[in-house]
Write an enzyme that holds these catalytic residues in place. Sequence first.
Site, PDB file in Angstrom:
ATOM      1  CB  SER A  15      55.348  -1.425  99.433  1.00  0.00           C
ATOM      2  OG  SER A  15      55.712  -0.924  98.159  1.00  0.00           O
ATOM      3  CD  GLU A  17      49.031   4.126  96.531  1.00  0.00           C
ATOM      4  OE1 GLU A  17      50.242   4.164  96.232  1.00  0.00           O
ATOM      5  OE2 GLU A  17      48.156   4.749  95.904  1.00  0.00           O
ATOM      6  CG  ASP A 109      46.334  16.307  90.508  1.00  0.00           C
ATOM      7  OD1 ASP A 109      47.383  16.505  89.850  1.00  0.00           O
ATOM      8  OD2 ASP A 109      45.802  15.203  90.626  1.00  0.00           O
TER       9      ASP A 109
HETATM   10  P1  FAD Z   1      55.847  17.688  91.425  1.00  0.00           P
HETATM   11  O1  FAD Z   1      56.952  16.731  91.541  1.00  0.00           O
HETATM   12  O2  FAD Z   1      55.956  18.942  92.188  1.00  0.00           O
HETATM   13  O3  FAD Z   1      55.651  17.991  89.872  1.00  0.00           O
HETATM   14  C1  FAD Z   1      54.436  18.479  89.329  1.00  0.00           C
HETATM   15  C2  FAD Z   1      54.743  19.158  87.998  1.00  0.00           C
HETATM   16  O4  FAD Z   1      55.458  20.363  88.260  1.00  0.00           O
HETATM   17  C3  FAD Z   1      55.635  18.339  87.054  1.00  0.00           C
HETATM   18  O5  FAD Z   1      55.245  18.585  85.738  1.00  0.00           O
HETATM   19  C4  FAD Z   1      57.012  18.906  87.327  1.00  0.00           C
HETATM   20  O6  FAD Z   1      57.876  18.741  86.192  1.00  0.00           O
HETATM   21  C5  FAD Z   1      56.693  20.361  87.570  1.00  0.00           C
HETATM   22  N1  FAD Z   1      57.685  21.019  88.433  1.00  0.00           N
HETATM   23  C6  FAD Z   1      58.307  20.511  89.519  1.00  0.00           C
HETATM   24  N2  FAD Z   1      59.136  21.422  90.043  1.00  0.00           N
HETATM   25  C7  FAD Z   1      59.030  22.544  89.287  1.00  0.00           C
HETATM   26  C8  FAD Z   1      59.619  23.824  89.323  1.00  0.00           C
HETATM   27  N3  FAD Z   1      60.508  24.168  90.250  1.00  0.00           N
HETATM   28  N4  FAD Z   1      59.243  24.747  88.374  1.00  0.00           N
HETATM   29  C9  FAD Z   1      58.348  24.434  87.421  1.00  0.00           C
HETATM   30  N5  FAD Z   1      57.751  23.232  87.344  1.00  0.00           N
HETATM   31  C10 FAD Z   1      58.091  22.297  88.247  1.00  0.00           C
HETATM   32  N6  FAD Z   1      47.849  12.726  94.585  1.00  0.00           N
HETATM   33  C11 FAD Z   1      47.066  12.950  95.683  1.00  0.00           C
HETATM   34  O7  FAD Z   1      46.289  13.920  95.691  1.00  0.00           O
HETATM   35  N7  FAD Z   1      47.143  12.136  96.789  1.00  0.00           N
HETATM   36  C12 FAD Z   1      47.976  11.072  96.848  1.00  0.00           C
HETATM   37  O8  FAD Z   1      48.010  10.364  97.847  1.00  0.00           O
HETATM   38  C13 FAD Z   1      48.798  10.805  95.715  1.00  0.00           C
HETATM   39  N8  FAD Z   1      49.656   9.762  95.722  1.00  0.00           N
HETATM   40  C14 FAD Z   1      50.467   9.543  94.641  1.00  0.00           C
HETATM   41  C15 FAD Z   1      51.359   8.467  94.688  1.00  0.00           C
HETATM   42  C16 FAD Z   1      52.189   8.208  93.607  1.00  0.00           C
HETATM   43  C17 FAD Z   1      53.160   7.044  93.685  1.00  0.00           C
HETATM   44  C18 FAD Z   1      52.132   9.033  92.445  1.00  0.00           C
HETATM   45  C19 FAD Z   1      53.010   8.729  91.274  1.00  0.00           C
HETATM   46  C20 FAD Z   1      51.243  10.103  92.390  1.00  0.00           C
HETATM   47  C21 FAD Z   1      50.400  10.379  93.482  1.00  0.00           C
HETATM   48  N9  FAD Z   1      49.513  11.462  93.492  1.00  0.00           N
HETATM   49  C22 FAD Z   1      48.708  11.682  94.588  1.00  0.00           C
HETATM   50  C23 FAD Z   1      49.375  12.331  92.311  1.00  0.00           C
HETATM   51  C24 FAD Z   1      50.197  13.649  92.381  1.00  0.00           C
HETATM   52  O9  FAD Z   1      49.860  14.386  93.512  1.00  0.00           O
HETATM   53  C25 FAD Z   1      49.875  14.462  91.123  1.00  0.00           C
HETATM   54  O10 FAD Z   1      50.386  13.813  89.985  1.00  0.00           O
HETATM   55  C26 FAD Z   1      50.283  15.918  91.095  1.00  0.00           C
HETATM   56  O11 FAD Z   1      49.794  16.511  89.878  1.00  0.00           O
HETATM   57  C27 FAD Z   1      51.770  16.187  91.089  1.00  0.00           C
HETATM   58  O12 FAD Z   1      52.372  15.809  92.227  1.00  0.00           O
HETATM   59  P2  FAD Z   1      53.974  15.549  92.217  1.00  0.00           P
HETATM   60  O13 FAD Z   1      54.356  15.287  93.597  1.00  0.00           O
HETATM   61  O14 FAD Z   1      54.314  14.597  91.145  1.00  0.00           O
HETATM   62  O15 FAD Z   1      54.440  17.043  91.788  1.00  0.00           O
END
Ligand code: FAD
Length: 286
Positions: A15, A17, A109
């Site tokens: 895929s 991006e 973020d």
């Molecule tokens: P989560 O999975 O929610 O985790 C974030 C943090 O919170 C982790 O440290 C996790 O351990 C912790 N956490 C999770 N659940 C809990 C809980 N219940 N209690 C306490 N802590 C918890 N960013 C953008 O802005 N736009 C994009 O399009 C984008 N695309 C991405 C695509 C990929 C493939 C990847 C790997 C990242 C992308 N990101 C994007 C970055 C991402 O949004 C950031 O890394 C953000 O900081 C965390 O998102 P996440 O979905 O990983 O968060």
Amino acid sequence: MTKIGELLGRGATYSVEFMPPRSDEMLRQLEKTIRELQPLTPSFCSVTYGAGGSTRERTAEAVSYIHHDTPLLAMPHLTCVGQTRDEIEGLVCHYAGDGIENLLALAGDPPKDGPVTGDFRYAVELIELARTVGDFSIGVSAFPEVHPMSPDRDTDRARLADKLAQADFGITQFFWNADHYFRMIDELDAIGCTTPVIPSLFPILNVATAQRFTATNGAEWPSWLQDRFDVVGDDQEDVRRAGVEIACEIGSALLGQGVPGLHIYSMNRSASVQEIWASLGLGSRP
Ligand code: FAD
């Protein structure tokens, strides 16, 4: 009807991006890139989403273009931090109504300064919401070198496993050593998580940008990588070629040990993706 979770059940996915265009000129560039990549028949194409909803419309427009005007399968990224439940629900409903069947559910973020506003904190909350709206195949992020906000490795893996249990697949952040990916998979396996996680490749076009992204992700920028670019110098095309070579080395190590697919960051340019595709033989794989 094409769900990425089902595609992964049938074999490896390859895929690409894209980023939403910020101007008419960038839109034309994206359309050109998509036209050039179409013959590779990628399994799906994803479109990123600006933090806090800053590209809400432009991401949706790019997804709609891919979905309606090309034969490719489009998957929007969607982040939830800093946005209200109504805003997010509205967008997820829009995608469901438009016939989009796949979503990458992310937290996004939090703002660097100021409090976290909005109705969401974590990606799992977005998965729960999307499941109530439509029958999506839902992907989530995974950080092989541990998410920078995680307090420690074990906590990161436990939360990642919980999130993957509610999702259909994962896609990783990029990394410069295939061992990071395989170590994460072993750790997930050890705690009973077997949801497929697709590794990402980031073909470098600009060294400073790659270093900045790597630091933001809390990932390692190894000395061998710096040495490679020290030799290459500043010529853009030389840097791009080295970026392709390095992505192919990592991709080859990943494919050699068996992975559910490869996800390639295009930066809205086709040449590096085309060269990686040809070099790794992605089109000709079963
Ligand atoms: P989560 O999975 O929610 O985790 C974030 C943090 O919170 C982790 O440290 C996790 O351990 C912790 N956490 C999770 N659940 C809990 C809980 N219940 N209690 C306490 N802590 C918890 N960013 C953008 O802005 N736009 C994009 O399009 C984008 N695309 C991405 C695509 C990929 C493939 C990847 C790997 C990242 C992308 N990101 C994007 C970055 C991402 O949004 C950031 O890394 C953000 O900081 C965390 O998102 P996440 O979905 O990983 O968060």
